[in-house]
Design a protein around this motif. Structure first.
Motif, short mmCIF file in Angstrom:
data_model
loop_
_atom_site.label_atom_id
_atom_site.label_comp_id
_atom_site.label_asym_id
_atom_site.label_seq_id
_atom_site.Cartn_x
_atom_site.Cartn_y
_atom_site.Cartn_z
N ALA A 167 0.86 -1.18 0.00
CA ALA A 167 0.00 0.00 0.00
C ALA A 167 0.90 1.23 0.00
N GLU A 168 1.21 1.70 -1.19
CA GLU A 168 2.08 2.87 -1.31
C GLU A 168 1.64 3.70 -2.51
N ARG A 196 0.27 1.96 6.09
CA ARG A 196 -0.12 0.63 6.54
C ARG A 196 -1.64 0.50 6.45
N LEU A 197 -2.11 -0.54 5.80
CA LEU A 197 -3.55 -0.81 5.70
C LEU A 197 -3.88 -2.01 6.57
N TRP A 198 -4.60 -1.75 7.65
CA TRP A 198 -5.00 -2.79 8.58
C TRP A 198 -6.52 -2.96 8.51
N LEU A 207 -7.31 9.08 0.95
CA LEU A 207 -6.32 9.98 0.33
C LEU A 207 -6.09 11.20 1.21
N LEU A 208 -7.17 11.76 1.78
CA LEU A 208 -7.01 12.93 2.66
C LEU A 208 -6.24 12.56 3.92
N LEU A 209 -6.55 11.40 4.49
CA LEU A 209 -5.85 10.96 5.71
C LEU A 209 -4.37 10.69 5.44
N MET A 210 -4.09 10.08 4.30
CA MET A 210 -2.69 9.83 3.93
C MET A 210 -1.96 11.16 3.77
N LEU A 223 -4.78 4.63 -3.34
CA LEU A 223 -3.46 5.09 -2.89
C LEU A 223 -2.39 4.87 -3.96
N ARG A 224 -2.44 3.74 -4.63
CA ARG A 224 -1.40 3.40 -5.62
C ARG A 224 -1.55 4.21 -6.91
N ALA A 225 -2.70 4.89 -7.07
CA ALA A 225 -2.94 5.62 -8.32
C ALA A 225 -2.50 7.08 -8.26
N VAL A 226 -2.12 7.57 -7.06
CA VAL A 226 -1.76 8.99 -6.92
C VAL A 226 -0.37 9.13 -6.32
N THR A 227 0.17 10.32 -6.41
CA THR A 227 1.42 10.62 -5.72
C THR A 227 1.10 11.37 -4.43
N LYS A 228 2.05 11.41 -3.52
CA LYS A 228 1.84 12.12 -2.26
C LYS A 228 1.60 13.62 -2.50
#
Length: 751
Positions: free
Chosen positions: A432-433, A441-443, A683-686, A707-712
């Motif tokens: 998950a990056e 981390r995805l729990w 995405l907002l939380l990340m 998550l994997r479709a966007v950049t930070k």
């Protein structure tokens, strides 16, 4: 007029069908208000006009033949204005429209009130008087109150098809509740009712009248015999007055008038159960209305007798229940036991009139992947057995008699979900990056062993919330320390070496234990969570000991404290946990002290987040409760569900404040709640910097794909756009538009 209002409402609630309801209304209101005319106009959903459906005082031949468009005539003006119109000289009003068929030219005084349900005008209730006068405030308030009562009855009539019986086309009816488990179910309602509750017997017709009459007589005979046997067994333990009660029961069962009433209704093709329930409830109401206290007390005896006979009827009728292939279980309050009775391959969804997203049935539904709506308080569940239903577990909506168009729309949603799940399977083994390598981390949130397989299949990296109250909810007593250890060990072993965060017992609020009742006026602000367990250290110590013993040799346990509102609670709880650990070490257990964290769920903890983070090993935000407390919205109340919004600006600002405080103290911060399981919310939380997002296993692939479709930096830019916004709707639209622009529209929950 309060007494009259109560009397009319009682009669309405006891009426068998909508025509009877309308007749009661126009007859009783005309008498109570001493007017010449009372009429009810109802909306025809096909034409959009309002039709005269019942009247006392106008020409009865006009019923069904007078149609008014919104804005047409005085009645149409009540519709468009959505408020009462009270006129001394109706004929002088510019909107007045004369209909020769009604014969209403003789009437001057006019009072019309809208019948509104969920912001839709279902009809208009009108009273008229020949002489010129203005109805006073008390009369207007009476009619407004009665219209509000009638609104629910008419909405129920739409759901059950009763409007079709009086000439209107049957159409779909929509009801709202609480979204308890995501997904869509399209199937047939199967009603579950308590075994012997007269008030919840479904309205149903029988095909074989003779067989139903025989069934009724057999149930009466069985009930008589049962009462005689019980009376004989207890004869030596009862005094004369108490023994007389059994004789009174038998006498009532022998009362030919009651049996005749029931048989008459069966001959009108009612089932024996429904006919018996109707007759006995009428007798109960008569006793309850008596002025003499002795006779009022007899109402309970009549109700008890009715329940006894009903139980015998049910035993004969339900020896073998047949479940359709696409069963949607519907009941006033579903239990785990009722779910277990339905073959798993036939059960596709759940609807409960009571309950919330935290009830253990809702938790089980999520674990089983069953769409569920809880708290559908206005659903006339006892009248929709066997009807077609659509259950929308995303928005907490359900539709009775869905139209072909609505079915097609939801069929496509179901197919899209199936395709999306298939297309996201490959993500389970990928990290998950973000596209530029930012790791999150995805729990998962769990409560049952049924969650484990689905969680691991979807690539869960740990458990952010294990609800330890579930084993407590599913028992009729407190589980022992050893029983708890065995349950916790299963979870810890299943996820090892991945971390498992076990929340200590979180009862109170809408989670009550049958064997440890908490009766409070305002339970969400009362004795719940850590407040209960700190007051009962014997429960708390036993639980944390069981957790630590279960972690022996695995060392993947994290303990989390719910409902922390200040430093004192964390300090007190840590002392108890350290004491339990020391005891186990003294007993020879080689167990490391597990990390001890807290949940931030109340506003006070938001403003002490820095101090709490300095003393806790980790922090996890319970976003569902935090949103509830920040917005002062009971999230288990479907009436205010529309106000509850996890993307509210106040919620986002609080979440930003928590993560900033936590990281400044050098403490890891996670979040477990619905927001974490929403792709846009994730995405907002990340972007805010949350280290762990914990969610329902069903949502994990969607969040990982987003998550994997966007950049930070792209997510950071989105966050900066929404933080200054003033309304949750604006934020939600912005986030949805962003996901659509990024080619992620398929990840959005249907709207």
């Amino acid at each position: 007029m309060l007494g009259s209002l109560r009397s009319i409402v009682q009669e309405v609630n006891a009426a068998r069908d909508l025509p009877a309801v309308l007749d009661i209304i126009v007859r009783r209101v005309r008498d109570v208000m001493h007017t010449r005319v009372c009429s009810v106009y109802l909306r025809d959903n096909q034409s959009g006009t309002y039709v005269l459906m019942a009247t006392r005082g106008l020409n009865p031949d006009a019923v069904g033949n007078v149609h008014l468009a919104p804005g047409e005539g005085l009645v149409g003006n009540v519709v468009t204005r959505e408020e009462p119109i009270n006129l001394e000289r109706a004929e002088a009003h510019p909107a007045y429209h004369y209909f020769p068929a009604t014969g209403e030219e003789r009437f001057s005084a006019f009072l019309g009130t809208p019948i509104i349900h969920h912001r839709q005008v279902l009809g208009v209730l009108v009273v008229q008087q020949a002489e010129q006068r203005r109805f006073d405030e008390g009369e207007e308030a009476f009619l407004v109150t009665l219209s509000a009562q009638l609104a629910g009855v008419i909405a129920h009539a739409e759901a059950t098809g009763a409007l079709a019986a009086i000439g209107q086309q049957r159409r779909e009816a929509k009801f709202t509740g609480l979204a308890a488990s995501p997904g869509v179910a399209i199937g047939r309602a199967h009603i579950v009712v308590p075994p012997a509750n007269l008030a919840t017997v479904p309205y149903a017709c029988c095909m074989d009248v003779d067989a139903e009459l025989e069934l009724f007589q057999q149930a009466l005979s069985n009930a008589r015999e049962e009462i005689r046997e019980v009376g004989e067994q207890l004869k030596g333990d009862l005094n004369r007055e108490e023994r007389a009660l059994f004789d009174a029961y038998i006498s009532m069962l022998d009362d030919s008038s009651i049996a005749v009433e029931v048989c008459d209704r069966i001959r009108q093709q009612l089932t024996a159960s429904r006919a018996w329930a109707e007759v006995m409830l009428e007798h109960v109401r008569r006793f309850e209305a008596m002025s003499d206290s002795y006779f009022r007390d007899r109402a309970a005896d009549v109700r008890d007798l009715g329940a006894r006979v009903l139980m015998h009827l049910r035993q004969q009728q339900q020896a073998e229940r047949d479940y359709p292939e696409n069963t949607i279980l519907v009941g006033e309050e579903l239990t785990a036991a009722t779910l277990a009775q339905v073959p798993r391959e036939k059960l596709i969804g759940l609807v409960s009139v009571k309950g919330s997203g935290n009830s253990h049935v809702a938790i089980i539904a999520r674990a089983m992947g069953l769409p569920a709506v809880m708290g559908a308080q206005e659903l006339p569940f006892e009248r929709i057995d066997g009807e077609d239903l659509v259950v929308d577990g995303y928005r907490g909506e359900l539709f009775v008699h869905p139209s072909p168009e609505l079915r097609r729309r939801y069929d496509s949603i179901v197919e899209e979900e199936r395709e999306l799940a298939k297309n996201l399977d490959y993500l389970a083994t990928l990290p998950a990056e973000t596209a530029d390598g930012h790791r999150v981390r995805l729990w998962v949130n769990t409560g049952l062993m049924a969650d484990v397989v689905r969680s691991l299949e979807r690539g869960a990296e740990g458990v952010g919330l294990y609800r330890t109250e579930v084993p407590f909810l599913l028992r009729d007593r407190f589980p022992s320390e050893e029983e708890q250890r065995e349950i916790y060990r299963e979870q810890l072993e299943a996820f090892a070496p991945r971390p498992v965060t076990m929340r200590t017992l979180d009862i109170g609020g809408d989670k009550a234990l049958a064997y440890f009742p908490i009766e409070e006026t305002n339970p969400f602000l009362g004795w719940r969570g850590i407040r209960v367990t700190l007051d009962h250290p014997e429960i708390f110590l036993g639980q944390v000991r069981a957790m630590m013993k279960a972690s022996l040799g695995l060392d993947n346990l994290r303990i989390m404290l719910p409902m922390i509102s200040g430093i004192g609670e964390l300090v007190s709880a840590r002392k108890l946990v350290e004491r339990a650990h020391a005891e186990l070490v003294d007993e020879g257990f080689d167990i490391a002290m597990p990390p001890l964290g807290i949940m931030i769920e109340v506003p006070s903890a938001v403003y002490q987040a820095r101090e709490l983070a300095e003393q806790a090993d980790f922090i996890s935000v319970g976003s569902n409760d935090l949103t509830q407390y920040l917005l002062a919205v009971d999230r288990s109340n479907s009436r205010v569900a529309g106000i509850y919004h996890s993307l509210h600006p106040a919620v986002l600002r609080a979440l930003q404040e928590i993560i900033t405080a936590g990281h400044e103290a050098g403490t890891k911060v996670g979040i477990c709640g619905e927001l974490a399981g929403d792709p846009g919310g994730a995405l907002l939380l990340m972007a805010m910097g949350y280290d762990v997002l914990s969610m329902n296993a069903t949502n994990l692939p969607r969040v990982k794909a987003a998550l994997r479709a966007v950049t930070k930096p792209e997510a950071d830019e989105l966050l900066q756009r929404v933080l200054p916004m003033h309304s949750p709707q604006e934020i939600e639209h912005t986030v949805r538009d962003y996901l659509t622009e990024m080619g992620l529209k398929a990840l959005l929950q249907p709207q």
